[in-house]
Design a protein around this motif. Structure first.
Motif, mmCIF file in Angstrom:
data_model
loop_
_atom_site.group_PDB
_atom_site.id
_atom_site.type_symbol
_atom_site.label_atom_id
_atom_site.label_comp_id
_atom_site.label_asym_id
_atom_site.label_seq_id
_atom_site.Cartn_x
_atom_site.Cartn_y
_atom_site.Cartn_z
ATOM 1 N N GLY A 1 0.809 -1.154 -0.130
ATOM 2 C CA GLY A 1 0.091 0.060 0.080
ATOM 3 C C GLY A 1 0.998 1.382 0.018
ATOM 4 N N MET A 2 0.316 2.462 -0.216
ATOM 5 C CA MET A 2 0.942 3.740 -0.199
ATOM 6 C C MET A 2 1.676 3.866 1.206
ATOM 7 S SD MET A 2 -1.777 6.816 -0.722
ATOM 8 C CE MET A 2 -0.584 7.912 -0.904
ATOM 9 N N ARG A 3 2.540 4.792 1.143
ATOM 10 C CA ARG A 3 2.989 5.520 2.242
ATOM 11 C C ARG A 3 2.231 6.032 3.199
ATOM 12 N NH1 ARG A 3 8.424 4.391 2.354
ATOM 13 N NH2 ARG A 3 9.239 4.333 0.350
ATOM 14 N N ASP B 1 9.885 -5.249 7.619
ATOM 15 C CA ASP B 1 9.146 -3.942 7.406
ATOM 16 C C ASP B 1 10.037 -3.154 6.223
ATOM 17 O OD1 ASP B 1 7.247 -2.131 7.954
ATOM 18 O OD2 ASP B 1 8.596 -0.920 8.991
ATOM 19 N N ASP B 2 9.129 -2.833 5.310
ATOM 20 C CA ASP B 2 9.488 -1.827 4.035
ATOM 21 C C ASP B 2 10.591 -2.535 3.506
ATOM 22 O OD1 ASP B 2 9.554 0.601 2.934
ATOM 23 O OD2 ASP B 2 11.199 1.569 4.109
ATOM 24 N N VAL C 1 5.994 -1.154 -0.244
ATOM 25 C CA VAL C 1 5.125 -0.172 -1.006
ATOM 26 C C VAL C 1 4.760 -0.723 -2.337
ATOM 27 C CG1 VAL C 1 5.216 2.184 -2.144
ATOM 28 C CG2 VAL C 1 6.246 1.981 -0.090
ATOM 29 N N ARG C 2 5.674 -1.440 -2.908
ATOM 30 C CA ARG C 2 5.679 -2.300 -4.305
ATOM 31 C C ARG C 2 5.312 -3.654 -3.929
ATOM 32 N NH1 ARG C 2 7.393 0.734 -8.998
ATOM 33 N NH2 ARG C 2 8.592 2.259 -8.455
ATOM 34 N N SER D 1 4.008 2.148 -13.358
ATOM 35 C CA SER D 1 4.986 2.479 -12.314
ATOM 36 C C SER D 1 4.289 3.328 -11.061
ATOM 37 C CB SER D 1 6.074 3.131 -12.640
ATOM 38 O OG SER D 1 7.261 3.179 -11.819
ATOM 39 N N LEU D 2 3.688 4.271 -11.448
ATOM 40 C CA LEU D 2 2.818 4.976 -10.396
ATOM 41 C C LEU D 2 1.819 4.301 -9.661
ATOM 42 C CD1 LEU D 2 2.735 8.522 -12.252
ATOM 43 C CD2 LEU D 2 4.249 7.770 -10.186
ATOM 44 N N ALA D 3 1.295 3.560 -10.273
ATOM 45 C CA ALA D 3 0.134 2.207 -10.082
ATOM 46 C C ALA D 3 0.724 1.453 -8.928
ATOM 47 C CB ALA D 3 -0.668 1.894 -10.795
ATOM 48 N N ASP D 4 2.003 1.065 -9.460
ATOM 49 C CA ASP D 4 2.944 -0.205 -8.455
ATOM 50 C C ASP D 4 3.125 0.506 -6.995
ATOM 51 O OD1 ASP D 4 2.716 -1.847 -10.291
ATOM 52 O OD2 ASP D 4 4.688 -1.618 -10.988
#
Length: 512
Positions: free
Chosen positions: A240-242, A308-309, A331-332, A478-481
């Motif tokens: 998920g996004m940050r 994590d991360d 994130v990805r 890439s932005l959607a990823d």
């Protein structure tokens, strides 16, 4: 509403805190057989064979009657006949009340009593290994003098307290008892502990307890939690996004599941994951193939590991071991990793967002401005991290209304580079996300954020950004990823409100 069962002592069930009447003995026997095979489909013939040692033709009708009554008493079990059989999935607790399956008769239940009794002993000894409490170990050894594992643990615990002579005496007691009762010598574990004490090089086992504290105001994510718990042990990825609460969710799951992993919990946030895992179990400065060494150390163990991360698949590849669980946050979504159950999270639901806002702010002040509260939550796309920041800001400003904060946020979006500290704290997830973007990705987002629409297609994106139509889809994907835009159908994407706020105030000077 929570439904739980116990097989330790009489078969019992509770709905929340209220105990449920499960009917006569044979009816409880039918339910017990289903619970003993939790999640496994049993045919009618198998059930009858478990409940009746010498069934008569009337057993078929009796089974139907009992199943009807169980369904009526416990509708949550959804206990319907499928393909000629039945399956239950239920939460079973050990409330340590007495002999397992008390009152149930028959060869099947006799065998299960032995199995459950052994399971209870092992669970108790797992706890004793974690605690190494001398008094509790002495009680357990006295109750089960022929069991070697707790005797070895008692020797460990006594040695740790400086009582070396007592530890050695327990070895000789065990040796004499085993010879007298069974005609055998102590096993390898007891002999090893004895030898290590004599040499003075007994090293106590390290059990890592590294999970961060659970958040007391954690809210929502019930469906995601259920899906993750169902996939453990195994490897689960949370993406998920940050600012969406990936770490908080992984930590909550870790605390809910940690009793299933008696060898410890490990939390890692590092590029050298294998090195940190080895350090957690006492291996300092490892060399060579660290992943292989970790698998060797983890063999036969049950660890719960939160990484994590995660930035790349290579850092976590080949670290999974049977019996242990890996929970990744990234994130990805790292699709190149095999065997991962991925769970994507975004903003909270409307109800959960309001509930969380009430926890970090003030429910009375929210109720006084419900419409403004809804607008505010939508502005940050109901993401937990920004909600926490704005809730804390409002709590510190006793004379502010939510409307005042919205007015300030509106002014801030017009200030360009001069973003105030409070606003920057709210926007921190996107400030961090922007650092990982290419110039082309950043440019596309800025163009998109300044358009009067939430949805664009590939052709509109190429036109607004001046990019090559053949290459723009890769930029959008890439932005959607990284969840800065949301893919809809093929070739169409939506911009979240929170992302629009941030990239709508960016300027070329800020990105240089």
């Amino acid at each position: 509403m929570s439904l739980r069962f116990s097989l330790m002592g009489p078969v019992r069930a509770w709905r929340d805190d209220e105990e449920i009447d499960l009917g006569p003995r044979q009816q409880r026997a039918v339910l017990a057989a289903l619970l003993l095979n939790n999640g496994i489909r049993l045919s009618k013939e198998q059930l009858i064979g478990m409940v009746w040692d010498d069934p008569t033709p009337s057993a078929v009708m009796a089974l139907r009657t009992y199943m009807y009554k169980i369904r009526k008493a416990l509708p949550e079990l959804d206990l319907r006949s499928k393909d000629g059989g039945y399956t239950v999935r239920a939460e079973i607790v050990d409330d340590c009340r007495g002999e397992p399956l008390e009152g149930l008769q028959g060869s099947y239940f006799d065998a299960q009593r032995v199995r459950l009794g052994e399971h209870r002993l092992k669970a108790r000894e797992d706890w004793l290994e974690r605690e190494l409490d001398v008094l509790e170990l002495q009680k357990h050894v006295a109750a089960h003098p022929l069991r070697e594992r707790p005797r070895a643990l008692l020797m460990y615990a006594l040695f740790r307290e400086g009582r070396q002579a007592e530890a050695l005496d327990h070895f000789h007691q065990a040796r004499a008892l085993l010879n007298e009762e069974l005609g055998i010598e102590p096993g390898p574990e007891l002999r090893k502990v004895h030898a290590q004490i004599l040499k003075g090089d007994l090293h106590l086992p390290r059990r890592p307890e590294q999970l961060p504290p659970d958040l007391p105001d954690f809210t929502g994510r019930d469906a995601e939690i259920a899906r993750i718990l169902d996939a453990l042990p195994g490897t689960v990825g949370i993406t998920g996004m940050r600012g969406s609460g990936k770490t908080a969710l992984a930590t909550r799951v870790g605390h809910l599941a940690k009793k299933r992993f008696p060898d410890g919990q490990i939390f890692v946030r590092s590029h050298d994951v294998a090195n940190e895992l080895l350090r957690a179990v006492g291996v300092e400065n490892p060399s060579g193939d660290k992943a292989a060494l970790w698998r060797e150390k983890a063999r036969g163990k049950r660890f719960l590991i939160v990484i994590d991360d995660v930035r790349d698949a290579a850092s976590v590849k080949d670290l999974g071991t049977p019996g242990s669980a890996l929970v990744l946050t990234s994130v990805r979504q790292l699709n190149e990793l095999p065997g991962v159950t991925w769970v994507k999270i975004a903003g909270l639901t409307e109800q959960a967002a309001r509930e969380f806002f009430g926890k970090v702010f003030d429910r009375g002040r929210i109720d006084a401005e419900p419409e403004n509260a809804e607008v505010l939550l939508e502005r940050v796309s109901r993401l937990p991290t920004p909600i926490r920041v704005i809730g804390g800001k409002l709590r510190a400003r006793q004379h502010w209304t939510i409307g005042m904060l919205l007015e300030q946020m509106e002014r801030d979006t017009k200030l360009g580079n001069a973003v105030p500290v409070d606003c920057a704290a709210t926007l921190a997830p996107l400030i961090s996300a922007e650092k990982d973007l290419s110039d082309e990705e950043r440019h596309v987002l800025m163009c998109f954020a300044r358009r009067d629409t939430d949805v664009i297609d590939i052709h509109e994106a190429a036109e607004m950004s001046g990019a090559d139509p053949g290459a723009i889809e890769m930029v959008l994907e890439s932005l959607a990823d990284v969840h800065l835009i949301e893919p809809l159908v093929l070739g169409r994407y939506r911009l979240p409100h929170f992302v629009r706020i941030y990239f709508g105030i960016r300027s070329p000077a800020l990105t240089s």
